[in-house]
Design an enzyme around this catalytic site. Structure first.
Site, PDB file in Angstrom:
ATOM      1  N   PHE A   8      26.507  39.373  43.602  1.00 17.02           N
ATOM      2  CA  PHE A   8      26.670  39.574  42.163  1.00 17.02           C
ATOM      3  C   PHE A   8      28.140  39.876  41.905  1.00 17.02           C
ATOM      4  CE2 PHE A   8      27.039  41.880  38.214  1.00 17.02           C
ATOM      5  CZ  PHE A   8      26.324  41.059  37.368  1.00 17.02           C
TER       6      PHE A   8
ATOM      7  N   ASP B  80      35.235  42.271  46.896  1.00 18.20           N
ATOM      8  CA  ASP B  80      34.842  42.692  45.552  1.00 18.20           C
ATOM      9  C   ASP B  80      34.309  44.120  45.648  1.00 18.20           C
ATOM     10  OD1 ASP B  80      33.598  43.257  43.148  1.00 18.20           O
ATOM     11  OD2 ASP B  80      32.631  41.312  42.951  1.00 18.20           O
TER      12      ASP B  80
ATOM     13  N   LYS C  45      35.171  48.696  36.726  1.00 17.46           N
ATOM     14  CA  LYS C  45      34.221  49.766  36.430  1.00 17.46           C
ATOM     15  C   LYS C  45      34.874  51.143  36.412  1.00 17.46           C
ATOM     16  CE  LYS C  45      30.034  47.223  37.611  1.00 17.46           C
ATOM     17  NZ  LYS C  45      29.671  46.882  36.236  1.00 17.46           N
TER      18      LYS C  45
END
Length: 408
Positions: free
Chosen positions: A147, A232, A261
């Site tokens: 994801f 990531d 984030k």
């Protein structure tokens, strides 16, 4: 006339969203109005322990005083110039973020998906300019069940049909191999490979932690084969796993690091691509950009986030409290929990399907004052703010035990 939000109930507000808000999310039926630390409060005044922390965007809790102060101070001075001009906050942000990660250059962006897209562009440009891959032939190897976001290029290499179906045609240039499989990765990498792009821990897939040595193997393989290792760490980074970065559990330094984030402190969207100089140096003026990327407000908040991590306090908290989390989950194994995977303050918990889906367990926990979110099937994820206390963690785990007993 529409009633003011503060005078409307949760049910009113949820109904009001239905005709005007795109249905791209299926949120739990709680309407949050206030928050502080690890706790949120709905419009009726009910309090909930936040065990999701905005998918790690709130690593430092809601409204951390140092981050709020940084934002307030910057709001009184300057918020946006665009990158047409320099601003007085950007250099310090880039310098300190590069130092924190052990890399050289920073490309500031806004969202996690933008960081991934930007990392892909950097890797491809490096492949053409430095590695000598023929133009238009660069490939990137990724892992199944990944994801990395939901933009059109990113869903092109997703294996989640709910993210892909109806959004083709898809962007070419990606090879998908099983996660945690070095042999498959070795076979996929060839002379056209620009980069291997992976999550050190797959969050959305259920907090999937690879075998010891996998990340070291990826690093060795990419060096030997002459391609980049792009990590990531948008969810796994910035303290979540008990280290600044999840790759540090194997003392690995990637060529390119993707962050987001928590970098915005739960206040503004901030992301970044951080890379070795010889990789990031391939970008020239006009080849990539963002009006808001690196804006003064984002840089001020991002610098304050880096400041919190420079002390090591939050990494230590995640590491120490992670033991409390693991112990509590281990005690539930065979008592409604069929298995779990945890690192630091991050866990994917598999619930016996006979007791309910992940969504149903999340709703039952919500009614008991605990907020979590399901991933797939009967798996829920736990990712509380790193400011959570041991007592709060134990209370949340006690509530999970109660909910599982009642479901049985």
């Amino acid at each position: 006339m529409t009633a003011p939000a503060h005078a409307r109930t949760s049910a009113d507000l949820i109904r009001a969203e239905e005709p005007v808000l795109a249905h791209n999310y299926h949120p739990l039926p709680v309407v949050v109005a206030r928050a502080e630390g690890a706790w949120v409060e709905d419009v009726e005044g009910r309090r909930y322990l936040d065990m999701l922390a905005g998918y790690s965007a709130l690593n430092f809790g809601h409204r951390h005083p140092a981050l709020i102060q940084a934002a307030h101070d910057q709001l009184d001075r300057l918020t946006l110039t665009s990158r047409a001009f320099h601003n007085d906050r950007l250099a310090e942000f880039a310098e300190r973020l590069a130092a924190l990660t052990g890399l050289d250059m920073v490309l500031p962006m806004n969202t996690g998906a933008e960081a991934v897209e930007s990392g892909i562009k950097v890797a491809r440009k490096w492949a053409y300019d430095v590695k000598g891959v023929p133009d238009g032939q660069a490939t990137i190897v990724v892992a199944a069940d990944n994801f990395h976001g939901r933009t059109t290029t990113i869903v092109s290499f997703s294996t989640d049909e709910s993210a892909r179906a109806g959004f083709g045609p898809f962007t070419p240039g990606f090879k998908i191999v099983p996660y945690n499989d070095l042999a498959a990765l070795e076979e996929a990498v060839d002379e056209t490979t620009a980069a291997v792009l992976i999550e050190p821990i797959q969050g959305e897939a259920g907090v999937i932690i690879p075998d010891a040595g996998y990340l070291t193997g990826v690093r060795e393989l990419t060096r030997r084969k002459g391609c980049l290792f792009v990590a990531d760490e948008i969810q796994s980074g910035l303290g979540r796993t008990g280290r600044t970065l999840a790759v540090e559990h194997e003392s690995v330094v990637p060529d390119v690091l993707l962050l987001g984030k928590a970098l915005g402190g739960g206040i503004v969207p901030v992301s970044a691509v951080v890379a070795r100089r010889e990789v990031m140096g391939v970008l020239g003026p006009g080849e990539h950009g963002s009006t808001f990327g690196g804006n003064p407000l984002a840089a001020a908040v991002g610098t304050a986030v880096v400041g919190l991590l420079e002390t090591g306090e939050f990494q230590r908290r995640a590491d120490e409290l992670g033991l409390v989390l693991r112990e509590g989950l281990e005690a539930l194994r065979g008592r409604g929990v069929t298995g779990f995977r945890a690192r630091g303050l991050w866990a994917g918990v598999d619930v016996d399907p006979a007791l309910g889906t992940g969504r149903e367990i999340s709703e039952r926990l919500m009614r008991e004052g605990i907020l979590v979110k399901d991933t797939h099937g009967s798996t829920i994820r736990l990712a509380p703010p790193l400011t959570v206390t041991a007592d709060e963690l134990r209370s949340a785990l006690g509530t999970l035990e109660k909910v599982l007993e009642q479901a049985g």
